[in-house]
Design a protein around this motif. Structure first.
Motif, PDB file in Angstrom:
ATOM      1  N   VAL A  96       0.843  -1.193   0.000  1.00 13.87           N
ATOM      2  CA  VAL A  96       0.000   0.000   0.000  1.00 13.87           C
ATOM      3  C   VAL A  96       0.879   1.243   0.000  1.00 13.87           C
ATOM      4  CG1 VAL A  96      -1.654   1.346   1.358  1.00 13.87           C
ATOM      5  CG2 VAL A  96      -1.927  -1.141   1.167  1.00 13.87           C
ATOM      6  N   ASP A  97       0.532   2.212  -0.835  1.00 16.40           N
ATOM      7  CA  ASP A  97       1.147   3.532  -0.819  1.00 16.40           C
ATOM      8  C   ASP A  97       0.197   4.458  -0.062  1.00 16.40           C
ATOM      9  OD1 ASP A  97       1.874   6.215  -1.405  1.00 16.40           O
ATOM     10  OD2 ASP A  97       2.881   5.586  -3.239  1.00 16.40           O
ATOM     11  N   PRO A  98       0.551   4.872   1.175  1.00 22.37           N
ATOM     12  CA  PRO A  98      -0.381   5.671   1.978  1.00 22.37           C
ATOM     13  C   PRO A  98      -0.618   7.071   1.421  1.00 22.37           C
ATOM     14  CG  PRO A  98       1.748   5.537   3.067  1.00 22.37           C
ATOM     15  CD  PRO A  98       1.811   4.616   1.887  1.00 22.37           C
ATOM     16  N   ASP A  99       0.379   7.631   0.733  1.00 26.06           N
ATOM     17  CA  ASP A  99       0.223   8.977   0.201  1.00 26.06           C
ATOM     18  C   ASP A  99      -0.697   9.001  -1.016  1.00 26.06           C
ATOM     19  OD1 ASP A  99       1.985   9.979   2.163  1.00 26.06           O
ATOM     20  OD2 ASP A  99       3.719   9.459   0.922  1.00 26.06           O
ATOM     21  N   ALA A 100      -0.490   8.055  -1.915  1.00 25.51           N
ATOM     22  CA  ALA A 100      -1.348   7.970  -3.102  1.00 25.51           C
ATOM     23  C   ALA A 100      -2.670   7.277  -2.802  1.00 25.51           C
ATOM     24  CB  ALA A 100      -0.619   7.239  -4.224  1.00 25.51           C
ATOM     25  N   ASP A 101      -2.751   6.627  -1.635  1.00 22.39           N
ATOM     26  CA  ASP A 101      -3.944   5.893  -1.210  1.00 22.39           C
ATOM     27  C   ASP A 101      -4.328   4.819  -2.228  1.00 22.39           C
ATOM     28  OD1 ASP A 101      -5.888   5.238   0.615  1.00 22.39           O
ATOM     29  OD2 ASP A 101      -7.308   6.783  -0.030  1.00 22.39           O
ATOM     30  N   ILE A 102      -3.325   4.009  -2.602  1.00 20.22           N
ATOM     31  CA  ILE A 102      -3.540   2.922  -3.555  1.00 20.22           C
ATOM     32  C   ILE A 102      -2.876   1.652  -3.050  1.00 20.22           C
ATOM     33  CG2 ILE A 102      -3.741   4.399  -5.597  1.00 20.22           C
ATOM     34  CD1 ILE A 102      -0.798   3.715  -6.228  1.00 20.22           C
ATOM     35  N   ALA A 103      -3.369   0.535  -3.559  1.00 19.88           N
ATOM     36  CA  ALA A 103      -2.714  -0.755  -3.359  1.00 19.88           C
ATOM     37  C   ALA A 103      -1.986  -1.123  -4.638  1.00 19.88           C
ATOM     38  CB  ALA A 103      -3.729  -1.832  -3.011  1.00 19.88           C
ATOM     39  N   TYR A 104      -0.768  -1.634  -4.501  1.00 16.41           N
ATOM     40  CA  TYR A 104      -0.049  -2.202  -5.635  1.00 16.41           C
ATOM     41  C   TYR A 104      -0.285  -3.704  -5.640  1.00 16.41           C
ATOM     42  CZ  TYR A 104       2.659   2.131  -6.164  1.00 16.41           C
ATOM     43  OH  TYR A 104       3.048   3.431  -6.374  1.00 16.41           O
ATOM     44  N   GLY A 105      -0.458  -4.270  -6.832  1.00 15.62           N
ATOM     45  CA  GLY A 105      -0.678  -5.698  -6.895  1.00 15.62           C
ATOM     46  C   GLY A 105      -0.468  -6.253  -8.285  1.00 15.62           C
ATOM     47  N   MET A 106      -0.726  -7.557  -8.417  1.00 16.15           N
ATOM     48  CA  MET A 106      -0.556  -8.277  -9.676  1.00 16.15           C
ATOM     49  C   MET A 106      -1.905  -8.794 -10.175  1.00 16.15           C
ATOM     50  SD  MET A 106       2.748  -8.313 -10.276  1.00 16.15           S
ATOM     51  CE  MET A 106       4.338  -8.265  -9.435  1.00 16.15           C
ATOM     52  N   LYS A 107      -2.018  -8.825 -11.476  1.00 13.03           N
ATOM     53  CA  LYS A 107      -3.220  -9.347 -12.113  1.00 13.03           C
ATOM     54  C   LYS A 107      -2.836  -9.842 -13.501  1.00 13.03           C
ATOM     55  CE  LYS A 107      -7.941  -7.826 -13.256  1.00 13.03           C
ATOM     56  NZ  LYS A 107      -8.866  -6.663 -13.195  1.00 13.03           N
ATOM     57  N   LYS A 108      -3.481 -10.900 -13.963  1.00 10.01           N
ATOM     58  CA  LYS A 108      -3.124 -11.466 -15.262  1.00 10.01           C
ATOM     59  C   LYS A 108      -3.685 -10.644 -16.422  1.00 10.01           C
ATOM     60  CE  LYS A 108      -2.210 -16.264 -14.089  1.00 10.01           C
ATOM     61  NZ  LYS A 108      -2.586 -17.678 -14.296  1.00 10.01           N
ATOM     62  N   VAL A 109      -2.829 -10.462 -17.433  1.00  8.37           N
ATOM     63  CA  VAL A 109      -3.217  -9.832 -18.689  1.00  8.37           C
ATOM     64  C   VAL A 109      -2.701 -10.717 -19.818  1.00  8.37           C
ATOM     65  CG1 VAL A 109      -2.954  -7.832 -20.192  1.00  8.37           C
ATOM     66  CG2 VAL A 109      -3.144  -7.507 -17.725  1.00  8.37           C
ATOM     67  N   ASP A 110      -3.608 -11.243 -20.627  1.00  6.24           N
ATOM     68  CA  ASP A 110      -3.227 -12.138 -21.737  1.00  6.24           C
ATOM     69  C   ASP A 110      -2.376 -13.311 -21.243  1.00  6.24           C
ATOM     70  OD1 ASP A 110      -4.542 -10.446 -23.543  1.00  6.24           O
ATOM     71  OD2 ASP A 110      -2.749  -9.228 -23.836  1.00  6.24           O
ATOM     72  N   GLY A 111      -2.743 -13.836 -20.070  1.00  4.38           N
ATOM     73  CA  GLY A 111      -2.065 -15.019 -19.554  1.00  4.38           C
ATOM     74  C   GLY A 111      -0.750 -14.755 -18.868  1.00  4.38           C
ATOM     75  N   ARG A 112      -0.383 -13.479 -18.660  1.00  2.00           N
ATOM     76  CA  ARG A 112       0.865 -13.155 -17.968  1.00  2.00           C
ATOM     77  C   ARG A 112       0.582 -12.173 -16.835  1.00  2.00           C
ATOM     78  NH1 ARG A 112       2.229 -13.349 -23.336  1.00  2.00           N
ATOM     79  NH2 ARG A 112       3.852 -14.863 -23.906  1.00  2.00           N
TER      80      ARG A 112
END
Length: 646
Positions: free
Chosen positions: A260-276
């Motif tokens: 989590v970036d508290p300043d930007a108020d976002i979570a960083y993460g992974m998700k599949k795109v075209d199988g990668r």
């Protein structure tokens, strides 16, 4: 302009001189001299873990500056206590993890404890289990995990651990079982609850400032088996209830948060795109805005780059490149990259103000050098070596290659040729990696370098079934699609012969874990290709493996992973032992929880019953990784002699 200097930390490690005879098995099999390291918040002290005899470990503290000397402050004897890591909770206090591998009834379990001490080893305190007055209805072998070293008060951390279920001991009072988060005062080792116990939670992610922002809930069946499905929830910056974030399945689909970036108020993460796998951000302000940050057309995104005590995410990387979210750090790392050309650079730790950084620079021909970088002064000071005994030993470059499989597919891998060789007509080893949900990378590898030192060409194939190349390359996995994976391994051997690199009469196979399975199964499907086979901690029978997981929470996932059908027998080397025509040497630790030692014993029994030449070496008290310098050296010495065909 960056100023380069050398200020060595005096380490309790002997380096062979040029005049000394070198025992290659001993120096390559030795554990790293720096197994883990941490900087104090003010950047003036370094704590690191170094190896002792056997599996023992020692904590050293260094006051940085001219003439810095390592001072040992605590030792774990390795029988069974071992050190997993130490981090500073203030400028004078350390928090360390201790673990041991032991037998509990008929199973092998990992037990962990958390201890704290002053930087001279004094005032040692041990975290106690949270218990009520009732009787425990279940067992817990762990003290939990530190999820935040920076909750706003020096000497305090956030601890996530499992609270055991207890009966009410004749009263209406009882202690619920589940995951709880506590604030831990490392001076007293007293705790107070900051997030109440929940039986379905298995993960929390903080913002690096002591605030819980993401919660993961693992779905289990009525019988208690894991489904592999995790439902993530988030909490707004101003608090409140947990709101749905995403659902991640065992196939990796869905947004999986990493930080989590508290300043930007976002979570960083992974998700599949075209199988990668690709990197994304997900807003935690209630808008649920999701943004793709980085995707590689050839490779899965491998992970996020972090810095500081708060583990702030500053970028992302794959085999094909990097993307930074912090321009200042990108500029700094580019400057370091120019100063340390040819090295892969990693920020190991930093001071609280991010002005003093502990840097590790390593390459295929250098196991690693630790540096202290002062951003304000622009100075880069070399502190210590990861493997001092190898400093004067010529190491062999690792080259990225591709070879053609039987079906025309180009398979990536890494080829290492002995220093000073012609690269032709050599004794050669195909060395498939473990996992199989893994892959080999460019960089120093003690196994590869030992064999190259002994005159072998070494090819590490990233066969189909490896991770890092997307779903299409992974196939179903290296068990259900074993014919494809093992075909790529045998085709690696044929490539070495076809290119004239390998002497076909001195082509052999070596593997560890799944790699050991692959080496053995290669000798089943191509009985005359590899002239000898070494397998360390190998899985040898798929059906036995499934049965070994009965009673564990991952049993149903293991059954799905292995599958059912004729491949269970056809793809198990122990069931095909009669087809193997070459000598086999196996090694296994008897406290291996990853792959039971019974797998190697069964293989040995089947080989002997079939009249084959085979030997099994057992290491008492060691686990899957054989983290004992003497045992590893013995394994290398025996393997080198066994694989050297005159």
């Amino acid at each position: 302009m960056l100023k380069y200097m050398t200020i060595s930390v005096a380490m309790l490690v002997a380096m062979p001189s040029a005049a000394q005879s070198v025992d290659a098995a001993a120096i390559f099999g030795a554990r790293e001299s720096v197994e883990q390291a941490s900087l104090s918040p003010d950047g003036t002290k370094l704590a690191y873990i170094g190896p002792g005899a056997g599996q023992s470990s020692i904590i050293y503290v260094v006051r940085l500056g001219d003439g810095a000397t390592s001072k040992p402050i605590m030792r774990a004897d390795g029988k069974p206590n071992r050190l997993s890591g130490c981090s500073w909770t203030s400028n004078t206090r350390l928090l360390c993890g201790i673990y041991g591998i032991t037998r509990f009834e008929h199973d092998i379990v990992y037990a962990t404890r958390i201890v704290a001490m002053d930087d001279d080893g004094s005032n040692l305190k041990v975290l106690q289990q949270r218990r009520s007055s009732g009787m425990a209805l279940e067992a817990s072998f762990g003290d939990g995990d530190i999820i935040d070293y920076n909750p706003g008060e020096p000497g305090h951390v956030l601890l996530m651990r499992y609270q055991v279920k207890e009966s009410g001991a004749g009263t209406r009072l009882a202690q619920k079982g589940g995951t709880v988060v506590e604030r831990l005062d490392t001076a007293t080792m007293r705790t107070r609850i900051v997030e109440p116990v929940r039986p379905d939670v298995n993960e929390y992610i903080t913002d690096g400032k002591g605030n819980l922002r993401i919660q993961g809930r693992l779905e289990v069946t009525n019988e208690g088996f894991s489904t592999g499905i995790v439902r993530y929830f988030y909490r707004r910056k101003d608090g409140g209830d947990w709101a749905p974030l995403s659902v991640v399945g065992p196939d990796g689909a869905g947004f999986e948060p990493y930080g989590v970036d508290p300043d930007a108020d976002i979570a960083y993460g992974m998700k599949k795109v075209d199988g990668r796998m690709a990197a994304f951000s997900h807003a935690l302000d209630g808008s649920d805005t999701e943004k793709q940050l980085y995707a590689d057309p050839r490779f899965d995104v491998g992970g996020f780059k972090r810095v500081g005590r708060s583990r702030r995410i500053i970028g992302v990387a794959s085999e094909g490149g990097e993307r930074y979210f912090d321009p200042a750090f990108e500029k700094m790392l580019n400057t370091l990259g120019k100063a340390l050309s040819g090295y892969a650079i990693r920020v190991v730790d930093s001071s609280e103000d991010l002005q003093t950084l502990l840097i590790l620079a390593a390459s295929d021909t250098d196991p690693g050098r630790y540096y202290l970088y002062n951003r304000k002064a622009g100075t880069l000071n070399e502190l210590m070596l990861a493997r001092p005994p190898l400093e004067k030993v010529p190491l062999a470059p690792m080259k990225s290659i591709e070879y053609r499989a039987a079906d025309g597919t180009m398979v990536p891998g890494y080829l290492t040729l002995p220093v000073g060789s012609t690269g032709k007509g050599l004794p050669a080893i195909v060395l498939p990696h473990g996992g199989p949900e893994a892959r080999d990378h460019w960089g120093f590898d003690w196994l590869v370098q030992f064999f190259a030192n002994q005159g072998f060409a070494v090819l590490q194939p990233n066969f189909r079934g490896s991770t890092g190349y997307g779903d299409a390359w992974f196939q179903r996995n290296g068990f259900q699609d074993w014919k494809i994976a093992i075909g790529d391994v045998t085709d690696a051997g044929k490539y070495l012969v076809r290119e004239g690199i390998a002497d076909p009469n001195r082509l052999v196979a070596f593997g560890w874990s799944y790699g050991g399975y692959a080496a053995l199964q290669s000798a089943v499907v191509e009985p005359t290709l590899f002239k000898r086979v070494v397998a360390v901690a190998p899985l040898t029978d798929m059906d036995r493996w499934k049965k070994e997981r009965v009673g564990w929470s991952d049993y149903e996932l293991t059954v799905k992973r292995v599958g059912t059908g004729p491949h269970i027998v056809e793809g198990s080397p122990a069931q095909q032992a009669a087809r193997i025509q070459v000598p086999v040497l196996m090694f296994h630790g008897d406290l291996d929880r990853n792959v039971s030692v019974e797998q190697a014993k069964f293989m040995q029994e089947r080989l002997k019953n079939a009249g084959k030449q085979s030997e099994l070496i057992l290491y008492e008290g060691l686990d899957h990784y054989l983290e004992d310098g003497a045992a590893r050296s013995d394994m290398l010495r025996r393997s080198g002699a066994f694989l050297s065909i005159k």
